[in-house]
Design an enzyme around this catalytic site. Structure first.
Site: not given
Ligand code: NAP
Ligand code: MG
Length: 486
Positions: A293, A389
């Site tokens: 991130c 991103e």
């Molecule tokens: P994501 O799609 O936002 O998913 C994150 C988590 O949320 C997963 O467990 C996902 O489940 C769940 N989720 C998805 N839709 C949801 C909903 N409507 N309601 C509740 N939960 C829901 O992100 P990702 O694609 O896994 O990860 C990449 C992103 O994370 C990047 O944008 C990155 O910048 C960000 N990130 C930020 C940090 C930080 O510390 N700021 C750290 C790491 C990553 P599923 O897997 O089942 O879809």
């Protein structure tokens, strides 16, 4: 690998200390992104499982031994025991599981991710006995004090890029403060979360205090966010999902900690130690295949050293060894999924169409696994590749003229998670640190973390801080008690 499989409980969720199948019996495969082969089956949970998990966490919080019998010292000891289990007898097993499930090089999971997970529990174990309120002298004849109470049931929703580590940041702090938890790992990387749930039971954390449910975000994450029995959601993930969670949480006025996306600037001034800056720029974007991130994905280089700097960075990018994550020499694993790889390559194509030139990489090597070659794009700050991103090993190199330019360009973004600055001039470093809008500033280094140092975002990168004292406070409610002395 067969030994590893003996620690897995295919198709089970951890609810109230029991390993249960999903209520609807559904399972789905979790896949090794380096080989594209199935590892095992995990439960594909539904709303009924969320309901059971909330009941278990609620009961553990409202009437279980965790809050009713165990003292803060007892809770700290259990967390410390969990740290020891993770750092000692289970380090290799957890590292191998993590490498298998998300493709991180084994040298990183063994020496960085899993030891840091253990450190989180160790650090926050110490906090358990140090959480207290204040006494405050109010006007009039009264005595006032505050209590810092646990919030209650915390829904923890984490992404796939640092599966065990992101979960531990939240769980360790929330448990130290006396809360109970429902952990929902990303559907692509559920294995270490389930294993840590099992180890928590072994460490003496009572049943129902840490529940782990697996399934899709839209299927089990959403009802968790809406549920009136959940008091807070702590989420790390993408900005669009974070925005949805804010809207859904409004119905029950839930507390939120949101760690969202980033497009962090890494600024190299001409007076920097250029060798160190090249190494820092490479780590900043290629560490964990850019699925970080806080990745330094916008690289601003002062014009006078731009060509020399990029030539050196290109050399480093091309020397990075990618391949089998179980090879101790591998430095770059595969992206998490075919979808993520294709999205990254789509961004590279978009960059090209908007006029960026590809200095190296920009393609997927042939063969199995979702690999993308380390990529350097020469572009400008207005391009899509500099605004959105990418979450892959793709850096956009952008030249700048003056200090003011560097600050303005750094801050011309929707995000504000982190930033790096490279210079030998102490004043310039501190001036930059004050003016950049970001939750973390690294001076002459990049990607440094410690359990005691707060981490979190400005602007669209979220709010609330993880780690350190701020994290503990984010998992407590303050109650003010007034006593009339008349
Ligand atoms: P994501 O799609 O936002 O998913 C994150 C988590 O949320 C997963 O467990 C996902 O489940 C769940 N989720 C998805 N839709 C949801 C909903 N409507 N309601 C509740 N939960 C829901 O992100 P990702 O694609 O896994 O990860 C990449 C992103 O994370 C990047 O944008 C990155 O910048 C960000 N990130 C930020 C940090 C930080 O510390 N700021 C750290 C790491 C990553 P599923 O897997 O089942 O879809
Ligand atoms: Mg997987």
């Amino acid at each position: 690998m067969s030994e590893l499989h003996s620690t897995l409980r295919p198709g089970r969720l951890l609810i109230g200390g029991e390993w249960l199948s999903a209520q609807n019996g559904a399972t789905r495969a979790t896949v090794n992104p380096a080989t594209e082969e199935k590892i095992t089956d995990v439960a594909d949970g539904g709303e009924a499982d969320v309901e059971l998990a909330v009941q278990a966490a609620r009961k553990a919080f409202d009437s279980g031994p965790w809050t009713q019998k165990m003292t803060a010292a007892d809770r700290g000891r259990a967390l410390y025991k969990l740290a020891q289990l993770i750092a000692g007898p289970h380090r290799d097993e957890l590292a191998e599981l993590e490498t298998l499930d998300c493709g991180k090089p084994i040298s990183e999971t063994k020496n960085i991710d899993i030891p840091m997970v253990a450190e989180m529990f160790e650090y926050f174990a110490g906090w358990s006995t140090k959480i207290h309120g204040d006494t405050i002298p109010p006007r009039g004849n009264a005595f006032t004090y505050t209590l810092r109470e646990p919030i209650g049931v915390i829904g923890v929703i984490v992404p796939w890029n640092f599966p065990a580590l992101m979960a531990s940041w939240k769980i360790a702090a929330a448990l130290a403060a006396g809360n109970t938890i429902i952990l929902k790992p990303a559907e692509l990387t559920p294995l270490t979360a389930l294993r840590i749930g099992g180890l928590a039971l072994e460490a003496g954390i009572p049943p129902g205090v840490l529940n782990v449910i697996t399934g899709k975000g839209t299927v089990i994450g959403r009802p968790l966010v809406r549920h009136a029995g959940v008091d807070k959601i702590s989420f790390t993930g993408s900005t669009p999902v974070g925005q949805e969670i804010m809207r859904e949480a409004a119905g029950t006025v839930k507390r939120l900690t949101l760690e969202l996306g980033g497009k962090s600037p890494n600024v190299v001034f001409a007076d920097a130690d250029l060798e160190a800056a090249v190494r820092g720029a490479a780590t900043g974007i290629f560490y964990n295949k850019g699925e970080v991130c806080a990745a330094g994905s916008r690289l601003f280089i002062e014009e006078s050293v731009r060509d020399e700097f990029l030539e050196k960075l290109k050399g480093r990018a091309e020397a990075l060894k990618y391949g089998d994550p179980f090879d101790p020499k591998t430095r770059l694993g595969p992206q998490i999924s075919a979808g993520q790889r294709d999205s990254i390559l789509g961004y590279v194509a978009k960059g090209r169409s908007e006029g960026a030139s590809v200095m190296t990489g920009g393609e997927a090597p042939s063969g199995k696994g979702y690999f993308v070659k380390p990529t350097i794009l020469a572009g400008n700050n207005d391009m899509t590749v500099a605004r959105e991103e990418i979450f892959g090993p793709v850096v956009v190199a952008i030249p700048f003229g003056s200090f003011e330019d560097a600050v303005r360009l750094s801050n011309t973004t929707a995000f504000g998670l982190a930033s790096g600055v490279w210079t030998r001039d102490v004043k310039k470093a501190h001036r930059y640190a004050r003016q950049v809008k970001a939750g973390t500033v690294w001076v002459n280094t990049y990607n440094m973390y410690d359990p005691s140092v707060p981490f979190g975002g400005f602007k669209a990168s979220g709010f609330g801080r993880e780690l350190g004292a701020e994290a503990v406070h984010n998992y407590t409610e303050t109650k003010s008690v007034w006593i009339d002395l008349n």
